[in-house]
Design an enzyme around this catalytic site. Sequence first.
Site, PDB file in Angstrom:
ATOM      1  N   LEU A 218       1.155  -1.925   0.442  1.00 27.63           N
ATOM      2  CA  LEU A 218      -0.115  -0.189  -0.331  1.00 27.63           C
ATOM      3  C   LEU A 218       0.911   1.151  -0.200  1.00 27.63           C
ATOM      4  O   LEU A 218       0.456   1.866   0.013  1.00 27.63           O
ATOM      5  CB  LEU A 218      -0.745   0.053   1.216  1.00 27.63           C
ATOM      6  CG  LEU A 218      -2.063  -1.210   0.947  1.00 27.63           C
ATOM      7  CD1 LEU A 218      -2.715  -1.658   2.800  1.00 27.63           C
ATOM      8  CD2 LEU A 218      -3.266  -1.152   0.680  1.00 27.63           C
TER       9      LEU A 218
ATOM     10  N   GLY B  23       7.920   3.915   2.556  1.00 28.51           N
ATOM     11  CA  GLY B  23       8.954   5.016   3.125  1.00 28.51           C
ATOM     12  C   GLY B  23      10.095   4.282   2.697  1.00 28.51           C
ATOM     13  O   GLY B  23      10.800   3.351   2.458  1.00 28.51           O
TER      14      GLY B  23
ATOM     15  N   PHE C 113      12.122   3.420   5.062  1.00 23.81           N
ATOM     16  CA  PHE C 113      12.392   2.171   6.006  1.00 23.81           C
ATOM     17  C   PHE C 113      11.173   1.773   6.345  1.00 23.81           C
ATOM     18  O   PHE C 113      11.486   0.487   6.356  1.00 23.81           O
ATOM     19  CB  PHE C 113      13.024   2.898   7.330  1.00 23.81           C
ATOM     20  CG  PHE C 113      12.144   3.919   7.991  1.00 23.81           C
ATOM     21  CD1 PHE C 113      11.227   3.115   8.931  1.00 23.81           C
ATOM     22  CD2 PHE C 113      12.344   5.562   7.997  1.00 23.81           C
ATOM     23  CE1 PHE C 113      10.057   4.364   9.492  1.00 23.81           C
ATOM     24  CE2 PHE C 113      11.396   6.448   8.854  1.00 23.81           C
ATOM     25  CZ  PHE C 113      10.613   5.769   9.234  1.00 23.81           C
ATOM     26  N   GLY C 114      10.012   1.489   6.011  1.00 24.52           N
ATOM     27  CA  GLY C 114       8.799   0.915   6.353  1.00 24.52           C
ATOM     28  C   GLY C 114       8.116   0.699   5.174  1.00 24.52           C
ATOM     29  O   GLY C 114       7.886   1.049   4.351  1.00 24.52           O
TER      30      GLY C 114
ATOM     31  N   VAL D 148       4.637  -0.652   3.853  1.00 21.24           N
ATOM     32  CA  VAL D 148       3.046  -1.724   4.548  1.00 21.24           C
ATOM     33  C   VAL D 148       1.982  -1.974   3.602  1.00 21.24           C
ATOM     34  O   VAL D 148       2.197  -1.398   2.274  1.00 21.24           O
ATOM     35  CB  VAL D 148       1.976   0.253   4.302  1.00 21.24           C
ATOM     36  CG1 VAL D 148       0.434  -0.185   4.893  1.00 21.24           C
ATOM     37  CG2 VAL D 148       2.420   1.514   5.534  1.00 21.24           C
TER      38      VAL D 148
ATOM     39  N   ASP E  44       3.215  14.682  12.586  1.00 25.62           N
ATOM     40  CA  ASP E  44       3.789  14.589  10.822  1.00 25.62           C
ATOM     41  C   ASP E  44       2.355  15.101  10.240  1.00 25.62           C
ATOM     42  O   ASP E  44       2.194  14.326   9.380  1.00 25.62           O
ATOM     43  CB  ASP E  44       4.367  13.728  10.594  1.00 25.62           C
ATOM     44  CG  ASP E  44       4.849  13.694   9.643  1.00 25.62           C
ATOM     45  OD1 ASP E  44       4.870  13.864   8.171  1.00 25.62           O
ATOM     46  OD2 ASP E  44       5.631  12.435   8.140  1.00 25.62           O
TER      47      ASP E  44
HETATM   48  N1  ADE Z   1      -1.584   2.952   3.349  1.00 28.96           N
HETATM   49  C1  ADE Z   1      -0.564   2.544   4.387  1.00 28.96           C
HETATM   50  N2  ADE Z   1      -1.759   3.162   5.739  1.00 28.96           N
HETATM   51  C2  ADE Z   1      -2.857   2.810   5.564  1.00 28.96           C
HETATM   52  C3  ADE Z   1      -4.383   1.883   5.505  1.00 28.96           C
HETATM   53  N3  ADE Z   1      -4.442   1.778   6.813  1.00 28.96           N
HETATM   54  N4  ADE Z   1      -5.174   1.659   5.306  1.00 28.96           N
HETATM   55  C4  ADE Z   1      -4.939   1.612   3.381  1.00 28.96           C
HETATM   56  N5  ADE Z   1      -3.942   2.401   3.452  1.00 28.96           N
HETATM   57  C5  ADE Z   1      -3.304   2.681   3.644  1.00 28.96           C
END
Ligand code: ADE
Length: 380
Positions: A31, A34, A36-37, A39, A241
């Site tokens: 999704l 970054g 370092f991270g 999702v 942020d």
């Molecule tokens: N992108 C980053 N975090 C998300 C989330 N919790 N739901 C949908 N898209 C995302």
Amino acid sequence: PNLGIDEQADLLPYDEKFEFPREKLTFGKQLGAGAFGVVYKAEARGIINAEVTTPVAVKMVKRTADNMYIKALASELKIMVHLGKHVNIVNLLGACTKHIAKRELIVIVEYCKYGNIHNYMQKHREVFIDQLTDNAEKNLGKINKGFLNSVGTTGTHSDYFSSGNTKDTDHSLLYSGNSKRSGRKVSEGYIQQEWQTKYEGDYIYECHQPRPLTSGHLLGWAFQIARGMEYLANRKVLHGDLAARNVLLADDNVVKICDFGLARSMYNNEEYQKKENSPLPVKWLAIECMVDRIFSTQSDVWSYGIVLWEMFSLAKTPYPNISPTDLLRWLSDGNRLEKPPFADDRLYNVMLRCWHQKPTARPSFTELQEILGNFLEDNE
Ligand code: ADE
């Protein structure tokens, strides 16, 4: 390299009731990412109810990332545990912490299917209906043309519209709007799954499972963000942020604040926090944050003002012609962002108050919530 025992202790314990078995997660598409991270979307079996699979978002740290990023994610996890639940924040559902010594930490949060409002607004510029400014009528003509062009083209809605399921009807988006200034009826709700042609005065409004975006929606989001931030402030957490990219859109027009990666609890340090050496989102920062890195709820209020500006410009980049290095001087000279194209004077005044040089002169999130709540009522 693995983490030492001290470092692990530093990161944990956290509330064990959030521990979720890694093997009950099925990973899906990425999704976001970054430096370092990462999702991912995932399915979590039994996280809400045994036998039920729930779509979730999981946040992890890249294998190659430095230990400090694992610590940052662990700190984000702890802050989320401390925060508890609120409808306008992305709530924690669980975490996999068992393999933290091997630098694996997974934080599981609610999935928001429309993604962040920054991208959402960019994709919906063509269908935006301005109900606030003197240009409302002009914009309406332009926007309807854009809207007619954009619907029916392939691939536009599957990205961000729900799949032809009538149960998915987003009632808060079925609105009956009156454009205040023009006094003209804009639209009256829609029939799902059917093409529809509406004759309203002298123009045609045609749509297919439309998700129009209006000033009313933006006001509703602004109100909800103020509520979420008020909750954070009351829990003595500062976000650090706040930006449109960190606000996610869920069903029923609910928005949720996310990414507590830079968040700090103010418990140890009464009023504010000083952050060392972390990269900073300069264009969202209050003057005092740039000068001496002092963060407070009042500096979150400044960022909230920038978020308002992003919303009522439909996701323009703030200060496009000013380099980050010149920004502090420019702001210290008393300059501020101009009124964005879709804001009226009331809204712009709220933004200017959020950007007051003196932190204590800025409105509180409680006040902002009241102000936006009144605007929202006036708009109905
Ligand atoms: N992108 C980053 N975090 C998300 C989330 N919790 N739901 C949908 N898209 C995302």
